[in-house]
Write an enzyme that holds these catalytic residues in place. Structure first.
Site, short mmCIF file in Angstrom:
data_model
loop_
_atom_site.label_atom_id
_atom_site.label_comp_id
_atom_site.label_asym_id
_atom_site.label_seq_id
_atom_site.Cartn_x
_atom_site.Cartn_y
_atom_site.Cartn_z
N TYR A 193 7.68 -9.96 4.33
CA TYR A 193 6.84 -8.66 4.15
C TYR A 193 6.84 -8.34 2.70
O TYR A 193 7.91 -7.96 2.23
CB TYR A 193 6.65 -7.81 5.19
CG TYR A 193 6.29 -8.22 6.61
CD1 TYR A 193 5.87 -9.20 6.80
CD2 TYR A 193 6.58 -7.23 7.63
CE1 TYR A 193 5.28 -9.66 8.06
CE2 TYR A 193 6.08 -7.57 8.93
CZ TYR A 193 5.65 -8.63 9.10
OH TYR A 193 5.27 -9.11 10.40
N GLY B 55 -0.02 -0.63 13.24
CA GLY B 55 -0.05 -0.74 11.54
C GLY B 55 -0.66 0.32 11.20
O GLY B 55 -1.68 0.93 11.77
N LYS C 21 -13.89 0.41 11.33
CA LYS C 21 -13.99 0.77 10.33
C LYS C 21 -15.03 -0.14 9.34
O LYS C 21 -15.46 0.04 8.33
CB LYS C 21 -12.74 1.03 9.63
CG LYS C 21 -12.08 -0.33 9.17
CD LYS C 21 -10.74 -0.11 8.67
CE LYS C 21 -10.32 0.72 7.42
NZ LYS C 21 -8.99 1.30 7.44
N SER D 14 -0.81 -6.70 15.48
CA SER D 14 -2.32 -6.38 15.41
C SER D 14 -3.28 -5.82 16.63
O SER D 14 -4.20 -6.50 16.89
CB SER D 14 -2.95 -7.77 14.82
OG SER D 14 -2.52 -7.87 13.56
N ARG E 33 -7.94 -2.99 4.45
CA ARG E 33 -7.32 -4.50 4.32
C ARG E 33 -8.08 -5.14 3.62
O ARG E 33 -7.86 -6.35 3.04
CB ARG E 33 -6.63 -4.66 5.82
CG ARG E 33 -5.75 -5.86 5.65
CD ARG E 33 -5.03 -5.96 7.12
NE ARG E 33 -4.10 -5.15 7.19
CZ ARG E 33 -3.26 -5.24 8.45
NH1 ARG E 33 -3.54 -5.99 9.45
NH2 ARG E 33 -2.30 -4.16 8.41
N GLN F 191 0.79 -1.13 -0.14
CA GLN F 191 -0.02 0.06 -0.07
C GLN F 191 0.77 1.07 0.01
O GLN F 191 0.30 2.40 -0.41
CB GLN F 191 -0.83 0.02 1.23
CG GLN F 191 -1.99 -1.18 1.24
CD GLN F 191 -2.54 -1.12 2.55
OE1 GLN F 191 -2.10 -1.53 3.74
NE2 GLN F 191 -4.07 -0.75 2.55
N GLN G 133 -3.30 7.84 9.71
CA GLN G 133 -3.58 6.63 10.76
C GLN G 133 -2.52 6.52 11.64
O GLN G 133 -2.60 6.47 12.76
CB GLN G 133 -3.92 5.40 10.06
CG GLN G 133 -5.09 5.10 9.20
CD GLN G 133 -4.91 3.80 8.45
OE1 GLN G 133 -4.35 3.07 8.61
NE2 GLN G 133 -6.02 3.62 7.80
P1 NDP Z 1 -3.37 -3.79 13.44
O1 NDP Z 1 -4.40 -4.59 13.86
O2 NDP Z 1 -3.46 -2.02 13.98
O3 NDP Z 1 -3.99 -3.20 11.76
C1 NDP Z 1 -3.31 -2.14 11.32
C2 NDP Z 1 -4.37 -1.76 9.68
O4 NDP Z 1 -5.55 -1.53 10.49
C3 NDP Z 1 -3.83 -0.75 9.08
O5 NDP Z 1 -2.84 -1.10 8.18
C4 NDP Z 1 -5.04 0.02 8.41
O6 NDP Z 1 -5.38 -0.85 7.31
C5 NDP Z 1 -5.80 -0.11 9.65
N1 NDP Z 1 -6.12 0.87 10.67
C6 NDP Z 1 -5.03 1.41 11.35
N2 NDP Z 1 -5.12 2.40 12.26
C7 NDP Z 1 -6.43 3.05 11.68
C8 NDP Z 1 -7.24 3.94 12.07
N3 NDP Z 1 -7.00 4.79 12.83
N4 NDP Z 1 -8.46 3.95 11.19
C9 NDP Z 1 -8.99 2.93 10.35
N5 NDP Z 1 -8.10 2.06 10.14
C10 NDP Z 1 -6.91 2.00 10.71
O7 NDP Z 1 -1.91 -3.97 12.94
P2 NDP Z 1 -1.26 -4.59 12.14
O8 NDP Z 1 -2.02 -6.10 11.90
O9 NDP Z 1 -0.75 -4.02 10.90
O10 NDP Z 1 0.00 -5.41 12.80
C11 NDP Z 1 0.81 -4.17 13.28
C12 NDP Z 1 2.35 -4.90 13.05
O11 NDP Z 1 2.66 -6.03 13.78
C13 NDP Z 1 2.50 -5.27 11.42
O12 NDP Z 1 2.93 -4.06 10.92
C14 NDP Z 1 3.73 -6.06 11.81
O13 NDP Z 1 4.91 -5.37 11.95
C15 NDP Z 1 3.54 -6.85 12.93
N6 NDP Z 1 2.95 -8.07 12.69
C16 NDP Z 1 3.64 -9.32 13.15
C17 NDP Z 1 3.03 -10.46 12.80
C18 NDP Z 1 3.85 -11.51 13.36
O14 NDP Z 1 3.55 -12.87 12.87
N7 NDP Z 1 4.91 -11.59 14.02
C19 NDP Z 1 1.66 -10.72 12.18
C20 NDP Z 1 0.94 -9.59 12.01
C21 NDP Z 1 1.66 -8.09 12.18
P3 NDP Z 1 -6.17 -0.15 6.19
O15 NDP Z 1 -6.26 1.07 6.18
O16 NDP Z 1 -5.70 -0.96 4.96
O17 NDP Z 1 -7.65 -0.88 6.19
#
Ligand code: NDP
Length: 325
Positions: free
Chosen positions: A57, A290, A224, A214, A234, A30, A296
């Site tokens: 990633y 994230g 959302k 997450s 997502r 993205q 965000q």
């Molecule tokens: P989140 O659960 O916080 O999801 C983040 C996503 O939610 C964003 O990319 C966006 O997606 C949406 N979002 C975030 N903030 C907002 C907001 N304020 N308003 C509306 N939508 C919002 O975290 P992630 O799942 O991204 O995980 C965070 C990090 O953890 C990852 O980047 C990675 O570094 C790590 N991770 C590690 C894993 C592991 O196996 N060790 C697995 C997964 C993550 P969108 O806008 O596209 O809808």
């Protein structure tokens, strides 16, 4: 602006910001380098010092983008902590190069990751998942050797069982090797089992630190998805169909609506409230945020304000909503 707290990573000396920033789904899918730079700068201005990544990633592109963005921003190496993770590999289903934590893969994998980042070392290196086909002892020796070589400063695990983490720690203890210091589990209001139950003894026994992922359950807890799947979110992305059912689940979204009422009362957004809930757990060293846009990142850093307003009573109220069947 509320000051960013810094926490030690479990019992080890490394300090990480209570909120950190990760690149899964976003960097390379993205976000290009330009947008990544904007987001990294906002995070850093808010006090974030830890940036999470993984080999897998965007098939390696996420490490390249983060490395290039940080280089262009001119950050001094001592001023930030960066991680990567190894397990799945990025060369397809090749023997020794995918779904493994064997010595060959780990020692070659770290070199390729550092090349993509353009760095001499990462601060944290994780075993991204457990590998039942490699003896834990082999993995521990390899990770410890990587730390001894200076290519990573600390090592840890992600989504390992408590027994596997303890076994790794004990092997390292027995052989005077570098021990795993951190685990990276999923942790949010809807996913609490590992952090709150399974690992409960490990915090005291081995001083385990946690970098949790997450916090918004992939966006569900931002509210959302209460009226369906927004374009560009997502759940709408190709390749993430597997998340759609979870994100559009009506009973979970009903709970999010109730959490929004609490957020309104505290004059914060529900994303800020639910991120703060993660950060309030004293066993969590850092909550990895994230974000797919600069807005965000800005909003989510406001979780620090929510954290100041989050009383134990409100936490109990949120838990009661989340745990309801
Ligand atoms: P989140 O659960 O916080 O999801 C983040 C996503 O939610 C964003 O990319 C966006 O997606 C949406 N979002 C975030 N903030 C907002 C907001 N304020 N308003 C509306 N939508 C919002 O975290 P992630 O799942 O991204 O995980 C965070 C990090 O953890 C990852 O980047 C990675 O570094 C790590 N991770 C590690 C894993 C592991 O196996 N060790 C697995 C997964 C993550 P969108 O806008 O596209 O809808």
């Amino acid at each position: 602006m509320t000051q960013m707290p810094y926490n030690r990573l479990g019992r080890c000396g490394l300090q990480v910001s209570a909120l950190s920033f990760g690149s899964w789904v976003t960097f390379g899918e993205q976000m290009d380098v330009g947008l990544a730079k904007d987001c990294l700068e906002i995070a850093r201005a808010g006090g974030v010092n830890f940036f999470d990544n993984a080999e897998v990633y965007a098939g390696g592109a996420s490490e390249q983008i983060m490395g290039r963005a940080i280089a262009e921003l001119g950050w001094e190496r001592h001023s930030y902590v960066v991680s990567t993770k190894l397990f799945w590999g990025i060369h397809g289903d090749v023997p020794n190069m995918s779904n493994t934590l064997n010595r060959k893969y780990l020692l070659q994998g770290i070199d390729r990751s550092l090349e993509r980042f353009g760095l001499d070392f990462v601060d944290l290196l994780y075993c991204h998942r457990p590998d039942p086909n490699t003896p834990i002892e082999e993995t521990v020796w390899a990770m410890s050797d990587i730390v001894s070589s200076g290519k990573a400063l600390y090592w840890g695990t992600s989504e390992w069982s408590a027994d596997e983490i303890r076994a790794a720690w004990e092997i390292a203890e027995r052989h005077h090797l570098h021990k795993p210091v951190v685990e990276q589990p999923q942790y949010n209001l809807f996913e609490t089992r590992k952090v709150e139950q399974e690992y409960a003894r490990l915090y005291e026994d081995i001083g385990l630190g946690l970098t949790t992922w997450s916090p918004l359950a992939s966006g569900l807890l931002s509210g959302k998805y209460i009226d369906g799947v927004p374009d560009g979110s997502r759940a709408s992305l190709p390749g993430y169909e597997w998340l759609r059912e979870l994100l559009t689940d009506e009973s979970q979204n009903q709970k999010v609506r109730e959490l929004m009422v609490i957020a309104d009362r505290l004059e914060v957004s529900v994303a800020q409230l639910t991120i703060a809930w993660c950060a309030k757990n004293p066993n969590v060293s850092t909550v990895i945020l994230g974000a797919s846009s600069a807005a965000q990142v800005e909003e989510n850093l406001g979780a620090l304000v929510a954290l100041e307003r989050l009383s134990d009573d409100v936490v109990s109220e949120m838990n009661a909503i989340a745990k309801r069947r």
